[in-house]
Design a protein around this motif. Structure first.
Motif: not given
Length: 385
Positions: A23, A25, A100-102, A109, A111, A113, A131
């Motif tokens: 993902e 963001r 951001g990303c995952t 998962p 994350r 940010d 997490c």
């Protein structure tokens, strides 16, 4: 104008044995506002000029560079252009952006940010690593007069967190292995999450073949393909001698992506020691790549990227991490540029096959994704200007 997350068609299998970015963001970045983009093994951002396709790839590449240890200025050479037009300045005149990303993987998962100040000075003003809903690292700018941020990471020992300063021009997550002892369960969890995020992000090859450079003979070098693919002849010489099976597959692809009969892809050394590539024709004739159209050259270069690996691409790898734990991601801006419908279909089918094998992941930007719709394993993200 705000860019919505868009409609998503098609999904590929999620591989969690290797750290994988699933993902992206763009909370506030260029034209994007509150955008969340799912990423599969093959993701194409589609839309007209100004829809934010290239911006998404730029944000991904910047995160990858930060994860590899690069500074903010290297990741964002023109930071002011990343600030959304609608973003107003605060009382101190500061403006910035948020991305951001995952990254999925064995740790679950993870994350990331990131809040970046672009004006009046470039610096990270906030970072959060989480997490499974638990915060593992936070940073915040406490004193604008210092070139550092105050960080707090999970300890889960006698003290719940450990606090300390980190540089404001580096990704704190990438620095954690140097700061966290790894003695408590909490510290081990922090290290596992940080490693997963860094490994998932950093194995990136940004590619935008430039036909003009590819037409010129090239001086032999280290045999690693550059992002503009101007040393294509040098790399073809290497693959023909060292990677015969992949070279044969590339030749087969050239038969569908180039006009006329293609018997082989060959390389010859000129009198001045430089190398030039040719399409071998029946009867021993050869057509120098300099005579090919821009679409043919871009097709050959992208096919070569998809069929090779990190050892052939001029990219940074995590040398301390086994190759089986890493996942190569190709970022291809203008993936369909100069290609006709047939070339684009052949290329996306090849990309889907390589992604399904776990050989490579691709995130590309296209003006029209009609050639890719319905291809198994392809995720199309439609953007609107």
């Amino acid at each position: 104008m705000d860019t919505p997350a868009g409609s998503v068609r098609g999904t590929g299998p999620t591989v969690t044995t290797r750290p994988t970015v699933t993902e992206l963001r763009l909370s506030a970045f260029r034209t994007h506002r509150g955008a969340v983009f799912p990423l599969s093994g093959l993701t194409l951002f589609a839309g007209a000029s100004g829809s934010g396709k290239s911006s998404a790839l730029q944000a991904y590449e910047a995160l990858a560079r930060l994860a590899a240890g690069d500074g903010l200025r290297d990741a964002f050479p023109e930071p002011e252009s990343c600030v959304p037009e609608w973003a107003g300045a605060d009382a101190e005149g500061r403006r910035g952006f948020r991305i951001g990303c995952t990254v999925d993987g064995p740790a679950g998962p993870v994350r990331l940010d990131l809040a970046v100040q672009a004006e009046p000075g470039l610096r990270i003003v906030g970072e959060r690593l989480t997490c499974d809903g638990r915060t593992l690292l936070t940073t915040a700018l406490r004193d604008p007069g210092r070139s550092s941020v105050q960080a707090a990471w999970l300890t889960a020992g006698s003290a719940s967190v450990t606090r300390g300063p980190l540089p404001d021009d580096r990704l704190g997550t990438a620095l954690l292995p140097l700061r966290v002892a790894g003695r408590t369960e909490g510290q081990l969890r922090v290290l596992a999450a940080a490693e997963q995020l860094v490994v998932g992000l950093r194995s990136v090859f940004a590619c935008d073949p430039q036909p003009r450079g590819m037409r010129r003979p090239v001086v032999p070098g280290d045999g690693r393909l550059r992002g503009g693919c101007d040393n294509l002849a040098e790399v073809l010489h290497r693959t023909r001698n060292q990677c015969t099976r992949r070279h044969a597959r590339l030749t087969a692809a050239a038969r569908t992506g180039c006009s006329g009969e293609v018997a082989d892809l060959t390389v010859e050394e000129l009198a001045d020691g430089t190398l030039r590539a040719l399409l071998g024709r029946d009867g021993g004739r050869g057509t120098p790549l300099a005579r090919l159209g821009e679409g043919e050259l871009r097709f050959l270069a992208l096919a070569l990227v998809l069929l090779t690996g990190p050892g052939v691409l001029a990219m940074d790898q995590a040398a301390e991490v086994p190759a089986a734990y890493q996942s190569l991601t190709v970022l291809a801006d203008g993936f369909d540029r100069c290609l006709d419908a047939g070339q684009a279909r052949e290329l996306v089918s090849l990309a889907a096959e390589m992604a399904a094998r776990g050989h490579v992941r691709l995130v590309g930007a296209v003006s029209d994704a009609s050639f890719a719709r319905g291809v198994n394993g392809v995720t199309v993200v439609d953007l609107m200007p």
